[in-house]
Design a protein around this motif. Sequence first.
Motif, PDB file in Angstrom:
ATOM      1  N   VAL A 140     -15.620   6.690  -6.684  1.00 25.26           N
ATOM      2  CA  VAL A 140     -14.872   7.565  -5.777  1.00 25.26           C
ATOM      3  C   VAL A 140     -15.793   8.124  -4.695  1.00 25.26           C
ATOM      4  N   VAL A 141     -16.994   8.539  -5.066  1.00 28.40           N
ATOM      5  CA  VAL A 141     -17.954   9.072  -4.088  1.00 28.40           C
ATOM      6  C   VAL A 141     -18.374   7.981  -3.100  1.00 28.40           C
ATOM      7  N   ALA A 142     -18.637   6.774  -3.599  1.00 31.59           N
ATOM      8  CA  ALA A 142     -19.031   5.663  -2.716  1.00 31.59           C
ATOM      9  C   ALA A 142     -17.894   5.298  -1.769  1.00 31.59           C
ATOM     10  N   VAL A 143     -16.666   5.289  -2.269  1.00 33.62           N
ATOM     11  CA  VAL A 143     -15.505   4.977  -1.432  1.00 33.62           C
ATOM     12  C   VAL A 143     -15.306   6.084  -0.394  1.00 33.62           C
ATOM     13  N   LEU A 144     -15.599   7.312  -0.753  1.00 33.71           N
ATOM     14  CA  LEU A 144     -15.529   8.421   0.201  1.00 33.71           C
ATOM     15  C   LEU A 144     -16.542   8.212   1.331  1.00 33.71           C
ATOM     16  N   PHE A 145     -17.743   7.766   0.988  1.00 37.28           N
ATOM     17  CA  PHE A 145     -18.761   7.456   1.994  1.00 37.28           C
ATOM     18  C   PHE A 145     -18.258   6.347   2.929  1.00 37.28           C
ATOM     19  N   TYR A 146     -17.667   5.316   2.352  1.00 33.24           N
ATOM     20  CA  TYR A 146     -17.073   4.214   3.127  1.00 33.24           C
ATOM     21  C   TYR A 146     -15.986   4.756   4.068  1.00 33.24           C
ATOM     22  N   LEU A 171      -8.688   8.382   5.808  1.00 32.54           N
ATOM     23  CA  LEU A 171      -7.756   8.479   4.680  1.00 32.54           C
ATOM     24  C   LEU A 171      -7.204   7.107   4.303  1.00 32.54           C
ATOM     25  N   ILE A 172      -6.828   6.333   5.313  1.00 35.63           N
ATOM     26  CA  ILE A 172      -6.317   4.984   5.048  1.00 35.63           C
ATOM     27  C   ILE A 172      -7.408   4.133   4.405  1.00 35.63           C
ATOM     28  N   ALA A 173      -8.617   4.177   4.949  1.00 35.00           N
ATOM     29  CA  ALA A 173      -9.738   3.402   4.401  1.00 35.00           C
ATOM     30  C   ALA A 173     -10.022   3.816   2.958  1.00 35.00           C
ATOM     31  N   PHE A 174      -9.974   5.117   2.691  1.00 37.63           N
ATOM     32  CA  PHE A 174     -10.211   5.621   1.333  1.00 37.63           C
ATOM     33  C   PHE A 174      -9.151   5.090   0.371  1.00 37.63           C
ATOM     34  N   CYS A 175      -7.901   5.186   0.765  1.00 31.81           N
ATOM     35  CA  CYS A 175      -6.810   4.720  -0.100  1.00 31.81           C
ATOM     36  C   CYS A 175      -6.898   3.218  -0.359  1.00 31.81           C
ATOM     37  N   GLN A 176      -7.193   2.456   0.689  1.00 33.51           N
ATOM     38  CA  GLN A 176      -7.269   1.000   0.537  1.00 33.51           C
ATOM     39  C   GLN A 176      -8.308   0.606  -0.507  1.00 33.51           C
ATOM     40  N   LEU A 182      -7.739   1.987  -4.151  1.00 30.79           N
ATOM     41  CA  LEU A 182      -6.681   1.261  -4.864  1.00 30.79           C
ATOM     42  C   LEU A 182      -7.184  -0.082  -5.384  1.00 30.79           C
ATOM     43  N   ILE A 183      -8.022  -0.770  -4.611  1.00 34.78           N
ATOM     44  CA  ILE A 183      -8.577  -2.041  -5.078  1.00 34.78           C
ATOM     45  C   ILE A 183      -9.491  -1.814  -6.275  1.00 34.78           C
ATOM     46  N   TYR A 184     -10.353  -0.816  -6.207  1.00 34.31           N
ATOM     47  CA  TYR A 184     -11.216  -0.504  -7.351  1.00 34.31           C
ATOM     48  C   TYR A 184     -10.380  -0.097  -8.566  1.00 34.31           C
ATOM     49  N   MET A 185      -9.309   0.647  -8.338  1.00 33.04           N
ATOM     50  CA  MET A 185      -8.448   1.044  -9.459  1.00 33.04           C
ATOM     51  C   MET A 185      -7.729  -0.163 -10.051  1.00 33.04           C
ATOM     52  N   ALA A 186      -7.425  -1.153  -9.216  1.00 34.85           N
ATOM     53  CA  ALA A 186      -6.766  -2.365  -9.711  1.00 34.85           C
ATOM     54  C   ALA A 186      -7.687  -3.162 -10.630  1.00 34.85           C
ATOM     55  N   VAL A 187      -8.994  -3.133 -10.351  1.00 35.47           N
ATOM     56  CA  VAL A 187      -9.936  -3.882 -11.181  1.00 35.47           C
ATOM     57  C   VAL A 187     -10.607  -2.986 -12.233  1.00 35.47           C
ATOM     58  N   LYS A 188     -10.155  -1.760 -12.363  1.00 37.22           N
ATOM     59  CA  LYS A 188     -10.777  -0.807 -13.298  1.00 37.22           C
ATOM     60  C   LYS A 188     -10.888  -1.345 -14.733  1.00 37.22           C
TER      61      LYS A 188
END
Length: 190
Positions: free
Chosen positions: A33-39, A97-102, A105-111
């Motif tokens: 989540v922190v890394a995706v926030l940086f992205y 926000l869009i980049a974070f959600c995208q 969601l992909i990371y959550m799909a492969v969780k």
Amino acid sequence: MVIQTLLIYLLLILVLYLASKSAEQNNEFFIIVVAVLFYAIIFGLRSGVGVDFWGYKEWFDYSAAGFGAYKNMEPGFNLLINLCVRLGLSFSFFLGLIAFCQLLLIYMAVKPYKSVYSMLALTFMLGCVWLTYANGLRQQLAFCIFAYSKDLPYYIIYMKKYILDLEVTQNIRLHANYVLIKMTHANTLP
């Protein structure tokens, strides 16, 4: 300018990869989540980057000017734009926000398959998948929601014959999505 851009993207690749590797070993999704926030911060701060950037900016500004929903746009995307405008958030925040959600969601799909986190990060960044995510905000967000969906195996089985009839290698976007689906849901695609 080119050197700065390269340094930023290299730093982003490094952060996503190291965070993904750490999350694989420590079983800590919060690191992702922190890394995706940086992205998301990096992609929120971009200006004029991407084919559709000015179109999305026009839609956002149209809503911010008080004209309401932009015609001929998906209701969900209009809702996101209007929500950001009503909360007084900037266009940069909206892009982030869009980049974070995208990506989240992909990371959550492969969780359930934590061992692919680091390969996902490398494939996403080095394979320039991020480029399609940055340009096709609506389409890629829809795909990410689809990938995270609990009903994904049903849809894949239903659509299997249509996907297999296409020459997957000629369509890079479809190929990337095929690989993500194949990675996340065993036994649904050949």
